[in-house]
Write a protein that holds these residues in place. Structure first.
Motif, PDB file in Angstrom:
ATOM      1  N   ILE A  67      -7.016  -0.741   5.107  1.00 24.88           N
ATOM      2  CA  ILE A  67      -8.323  -0.549   4.467  1.00 24.88           C
ATOM      3  C   ILE A  67      -8.253   0.428   3.290  1.00 24.88           C
ATOM      4  CG2 ILE A  67      -9.514  -1.033   6.630  1.00 24.88           C
ATOM      5  CD1 ILE A  67     -10.132   1.959   6.849  1.00 24.88           C
ATOM      6  N   HIS A  68      -7.105   1.048   3.083  1.00 25.02           N
ATOM      7  CA  HIS A  68      -6.991   2.057   2.035  1.00 25.02           C
ATOM      8  C   HIS A  68      -7.335   1.535   0.642  1.00 25.02           C
ATOM      9  CE1 HIS A  68      -4.875   4.586  -0.969  1.00 25.02           C
ATOM     10  NE2 HIS A  68      -5.302   5.574  -0.212  1.00 25.02           N
ATOM     11  N   PRO A  69      -6.875   0.346   0.226  1.00 22.16           N
ATOM     12  CA  PRO A  69      -7.236  -0.139  -1.112  1.00 22.16           C
ATOM     13  C   PRO A  69      -8.746  -0.281  -1.299  1.00 22.16           C
ATOM     14  CG  PRO A  69      -5.405  -1.403  -0.232  1.00 22.16           C
ATOM     15  CD  PRO A  69      -5.932  -0.564   0.895  1.00 22.16           C
ATOM     16  N   VAL A  99       0.833  -1.203   0.000  1.00 20.41           N
ATOM     17  CA  VAL A  99       0.000   0.000   0.000  1.00 20.41           C
ATOM     18  C   VAL A  99       0.870   1.257   0.000  1.00 20.41           C
ATOM     19  CG1 VAL A  99      -1.654   1.352   1.345  1.00 20.41           C
ATOM     20  CG2 VAL A  99      -1.980  -1.113   1.081  1.00 20.41           C
ATOM     21  N   VAL A 100       1.878   1.298   0.879  1.00 21.08           N
ATOM     22  CA  VAL A 100       2.733   2.486   0.985  1.00 21.08           C
ATOM     23  C   VAL A 100       3.500   2.726  -0.310  1.00 21.08           C
ATOM     24  CG1 VAL A 100       4.702   3.508   2.192  1.00 21.08           C
ATOM     25  CG2 VAL A 100       2.941   2.309   3.487  1.00 21.08           C
ATOM     26  N   LEU A 101       4.074   1.673  -0.884  1.00 22.96           N
ATOM     27  CA  LEU A 101       4.813   1.814  -2.134  1.00 22.96           C
ATOM     28  C   LEU A 101       3.897   2.221  -3.293  1.00 22.96           C
ATOM     29  CD1 LEU A 101       7.307  -1.194  -1.992  1.00 22.96           C
ATOM     30  CD2 LEU A 101       7.910   1.222  -2.097  1.00 22.96           C
ATOM     31  N   SER A 102       2.683   1.691  -3.311  1.00 24.22           N
ATOM     32  CA  SER A 102       1.741   2.022  -4.378  1.00 24.22           C
ATOM     33  C   SER A 102       1.349   3.495  -4.329  1.00 24.22           C
ATOM     34  CB  SER A 102       0.483   1.143  -4.270  1.00 24.22           C
ATOM     35  OG  SER A 102       0.795  -0.220  -4.470  1.00 24.22           O
ATOM     36  N   ILE A 103       1.075   3.993  -3.129  1.00 23.92           N
ATOM     37  CA  ILE A 103       0.738   5.413  -2.982  1.00 23.92           C
ATOM     38  C   ILE A 103       1.923   6.275  -3.388  1.00 23.92           C
ATOM     39  CG2 ILE A 103       0.102   7.227  -1.342  1.00 23.92           C
ATOM     40  CD1 ILE A 103      -1.368   5.108   0.269  1.00 23.92           C
ATOM     41  N   SER A 104       3.104   5.883  -2.940  1.00 23.76           N
ATOM     42  CA  SER A 104       4.312   6.637  -3.264  1.00 23.76           C
ATOM     43  C   SER A 104       4.560   6.663  -4.772  1.00 23.76           C
ATOM     44  CB  SER A 104       5.510   6.021  -2.540  1.00 23.76           C
ATOM     45  OG  SER A 104       6.690   6.733  -2.793  1.00 23.76           O
ATOM     46  N   ALA A 123       3.118  13.667   1.580  1.00 24.52           N
ATOM     47  CA  ALA A 123       2.028  13.405   0.640  1.00 24.52           C
ATOM     48  C   ALA A 123       1.374  12.050   0.901  1.00 24.52           C
ATOM     49  CB  ALA A 123       2.557  13.468  -0.794  1.00 24.52           C
ATOM     50  N   VAL A 124       2.162  11.058   1.301  1.00 23.72           N
ATOM     51  CA  VAL A 124       1.621   9.734   1.597  1.00 23.72           C
ATOM     52  C   VAL A 124       0.732   9.792   2.837  1.00 23.72           C
ATOM     53  CG1 VAL A 124       2.199   7.357   2.216  1.00 23.72           C
ATOM     54  CG2 VAL A 124       3.560   8.562   0.512  1.00 23.72           C
ATOM     55  N   LEU A 125       1.175  10.486   3.864  1.00 23.65           N
ATOM     56  CA  LEU A 125       0.355  10.644   5.069  1.00 23.65           C
ATOM     57  C   LEU A 125      -0.943  11.385   4.770  1.00 23.65           C
ATOM     58  CD1 LEU A 125       2.836  11.517   7.983  1.00 23.65           C
ATOM     59  CD2 LEU A 125       1.561   9.407   7.629  1.00 23.65           C
ATOM     60  N   ALA A 126      -0.864  12.417   3.948  1.00 24.02           N
ATOM     61  CA  ALA A 126      -2.062  13.181   3.591  1.00 24.02           C
ATOM     62  C   ALA A 126      -3.066  12.310   2.838  1.00 24.02           C
ATOM     63  CB  ALA A 126      -1.677  14.395   2.748  1.00 24.02           C
ATOM     64  N   GLU A 127      -2.562  11.428   1.965  1.00 27.11           N
ATOM     65  CA  GLU A 127      -3.425  10.515   1.220  1.00 27.11           C
ATOM     66  C   GLU A 127      -4.109   9.522   2.161  1.00 27.11           C
ATOM     67  OE1 GLU A 127      -5.231   8.222  -1.844  1.00 27.11           O
ATOM     68  OE2 GLU A 127      -4.406  10.259  -1.860  1.00 27.11           O
ATOM     69  N   LEU A 128      -3.382   9.052   3.162  1.00 22.69           N
ATOM     70  CA  LEU A 128      -3.911   8.044   4.079  1.00 22.69           C
ATOM     71  C   LEU A 128      -4.815   8.628   5.163  1.00 22.69           C
ATOM     72  CD1 LEU A 128      -0.673   5.907   4.609  1.00 22.69           C
ATOM     73  CD2 LEU A 128      -2.769   5.141   3.464  1.00 22.69           C
ATOM     74  N   LEU A 184       6.089   2.874  10.841  1.00 23.17           N
ATOM     75  CA  LEU A 184       6.582   4.252  10.885  1.00 23.17           C
ATOM     76  C   LEU A 184       7.816   4.469  10.010  1.00 23.17           C
ATOM     77  CD1 LEU A 184       6.275   5.651  14.525  1.00 23.17           C
ATOM     78  CD2 LEU A 184       5.309   6.592  12.441  1.00 23.17           C
ATOM     79  N   PRO A 185       8.889   3.729  10.221  1.00 21.98           N
ATOM     80  CA  PRO A 185      10.065   3.942   9.365  1.00 21.98           C
ATOM     81  C   PRO A 185       9.803   3.569   7.914  1.00 21.98           C
ATOM     82  CG  PRO A 185      10.385   2.017  10.751  1.00 21.98           C
ATOM     83  CD  PRO A 185       9.163   2.716  11.261  1.00 21.98           C
ATOM     84  N   LEU A 186       8.922   2.594   7.666  1.00 19.79           N
ATOM     85  CA  LEU A 186       8.613   2.222   6.291  1.00 19.79           C
ATOM     86  C   LEU A 186       7.947   3.375   5.541  1.00 19.79           C
ATOM     87  CD1 LEU A 186       7.308  -1.449   6.620  1.00 19.79           C
ATOM     88  CD2 LEU A 186       9.441  -0.685   5.576  1.00 19.79           C
ATOM     89  N   VAL A 187       6.980   4.022   6.184  1.00 16.45           N
ATOM     90  CA  VAL A 187       6.306   5.165   5.565  1.00 16.45           C
ATOM     91  C   VAL A 187       7.322   6.270   5.290  1.00 16.45           C
ATOM     92  CG1 VAL A 187       4.639   7.019   5.950  1.00 16.45           C
ATOM     93  CG2 VAL A 187       4.036   4.677   6.531  1.00 16.45           C
ATOM     94  N   ALA A 188       8.197   6.512   6.258  1.00 17.52           N
ATOM     95  CA  ALA A 188       9.171   7.599   6.124  1.00 17.52           C
ATOM     96  C   ALA A 188      10.160   7.347   4.997  1.00 17.52           C
ATOM     97  CB  ALA A 188       9.916   7.789   7.439  1.00 17.52           C
ATOM     98  N   VAL A 189      10.666   6.132   4.898  1.00 20.40           N
ATOM     99  CA  VAL A 189      11.724   5.825   3.923  1.00 20.40           C
ATOM    100  C   VAL A 189      11.157   5.509   2.538  1.00 20.40           C
ATOM    101  CG1 VAL A 189      13.605   4.242   3.359  1.00 20.40           C
ATOM    102  CG2 VAL A 189      13.312   5.047   5.703  1.00 20.40           C
ATOM    103  N   LEU A 190      10.118   4.661   2.474  1.00 17.88           N
ATOM    104  CA  LEU A 190       9.585   4.254   1.176  1.00 17.88           C
ATOM    105  C   LEU A 190       8.884   5.393   0.454  1.00 17.88           C
ATOM    106  CD1 LEU A 190       8.186   0.690   1.946  1.00 17.88           C
ATOM    107  CD2 LEU A 190      10.434   1.360   1.080  1.00 17.88           C
ATOM    108  N   SER A 191       8.366   6.350   1.201  1.00 23.26           N
ATOM    109  CA  SER A 191       7.711   7.496   0.569  1.00 23.26           C
ATOM    110  C   SER A 191       8.688   8.331  -0.239  1.00 23.26           C
ATOM    111  CB  SER A 191       7.036   8.370   1.628  1.00 23.26           C
ATOM    112  OG  SER A 191       6.045   7.645   2.323  1.00 23.26           O
ATOM    113  N   ALA A 192       9.949   8.275   0.124  1.00 23.51           N
ATOM    114  CA  ALA A 192      10.971   9.045  -0.594  1.00 23.51           C
ATOM    115  C   ALA A 192      11.430   8.347  -1.865  1.00 23.51           C
ATOM    116  CB  ALA A 192      12.168   9.292   0.325  1.00 23.51           C
TER     117      ALA A 192
END
Length: 338
Positions: free
Chosen positions: A329-331, A52-57, A67-72, A185-193
């Motif tokens: 649940i995002h998808p 999910v995180v990689l797809s949004i990114s 931007a990923v946090l705002a989407e979620l 937490l670290p996944l969202v931070a790193v993968l979003s970049a």
């Protein structure tokens, strides 16, 4: 596509397997007895969360996690989690820097010299950016995973038995959710970049499934091995050394180096995620921003490794349960919205 997928897979694993995980302290904190089902659940939850995180990114072509946090979470709630992530990355990266200095003390390197050596290497990676981070992980993570996997499997083969696991009594299954939310937490931070670096959706599938299966398998071996040595764990700051007490000294030395590698990869990922987020607010060179952050983290080196993990990690795991639910649940929400 396959090579790039492996690159992101190693980035995910490098972000997740830090000092807490590689030392066994994090595994023992969340799992332990009656946790076989919890680790299976964690594997599925982790795969889904990464996807999910990689797809949004990838969809939004992001270069930081805002931007990923705002989407979620939406614009308002994302600001609160933004603060939590910044604080998380700052504290855990500071702990990793301290852990790097402490690990080198095993080789009679003064603590301060070890900390400064760690900081110097982190600055080099920070200058290289996301390419430098993925390059480091592509080299170090396979060695880390293979070595840790062989050590745990050999111990498990000699001392444990899958047939002894009571699959009927698995009351610790809720820990799968807190453990996944902690690592989210670290996944969202790193993968979003990494959004602008992903070229094909197939890379996302390879990275998500590969990292989840590998981490799930290693977590299972680690937990079952620690259960065998449960009586000795209280005597060690690092539970991994309780498993190695009957091994030759050269094995302990090698695993100490391995542990330092895990500390370094996590510190590099944390510093990169934090720097990329703050860069949009404080316009200064990435290396200068990383240097300032490392200087501010130095006071954290005075705190104990095990004590910080025991206090901070369950707290972060609890705080991020809501984020985990939103990610899962995002998808479905996205399909309904479309």
């Amino acid at each position: 596509m396959f090579v790039n997928g492996l690159k992101w897979m190693f980035l995910i694993i490098g972000t997740t397997i830090g000092a807490g995980y590689a030392s066994g302290r994090e595994i023992w904190q969340f799992f332990g007895h009656e946790s076989g089902l919890a680790i299976v659940l964690f594997t599925f939850l982790f795969c889904a969360s990464c996807h999910v995180v990689l797809s949004i990114s990838y969809t939004h072509q992001t270069d930081d996690y805002a931007a990923v946090l705002a989407e979620l979470l939406g614009p308002r709630l994302s600001k609160g989690y933004d603060i939590i992530i910044i604080f998380y990355l700052f504290t855990t990266t500071g702990v990793m820097v301290a852990g790097g200095g402490a690990a080198l003390e095993y080789f009679h390197v003064p603590f301060l010299a070890g900390v400064l050596f760690m900081c110097a290497l982190l600055l080099i990676v920070a200058v290289k950016g996301v390419k430098g981070l993925t390059s480091v992980n592509s080299v170090l993570i396979p060695v880390l995973i293979i070595s840790l996997g062989i050590t745990l499997f050999s111990f498990f083969w000699l001392h444990a038995n899958v047939a002894d696991i009571d699959w009927k009594n698995q009351h610790n299954w809720p820990s799968a959710f807190t453990f996944t939310s902690l690592n989210l937490l670290p996944l969202v931070a790193v993968l979003s970049a990494a959004g602008k670096q992903i070229r094909h959706r197939g890379e996302i599938w390879i990275a998500s499934i590969g990292s989840g299966v590998i981490l799930g398998g290693v977590s299972f071996l680690y937990n079952e091995s620690l259960l065998v040595a449960a009586e000795d764990i209280m005597l060690y700051e690092i539970p991994l050394f309780a498993l190695l007490k009957s091994y030759p000294d050269y094995m302990t030395i090698f695993m100490a180096l391995l542990l330092w590698t895990a500390i370094f990869t996590t510190a590099a990922s944390g510093l990169f995620g934090l720097s990329s987020r703050l860069y949009s607010v404080v316009r200064m060179p990435m290396w200068a921003l990383a240097f300032v952050l490392l200087c501010l983290m130095l006071p954290l080196t005075q705190f104990g490794f095990a004590q910080l993990i025991a206090f901070l990690y369950p707290l972060y795991g609890f705080l991020n349960l809501y984020l985990l639910i939103v990610v899962l649940i995002h998808p479905f929400y996205l399909k309904k919205r479309l």
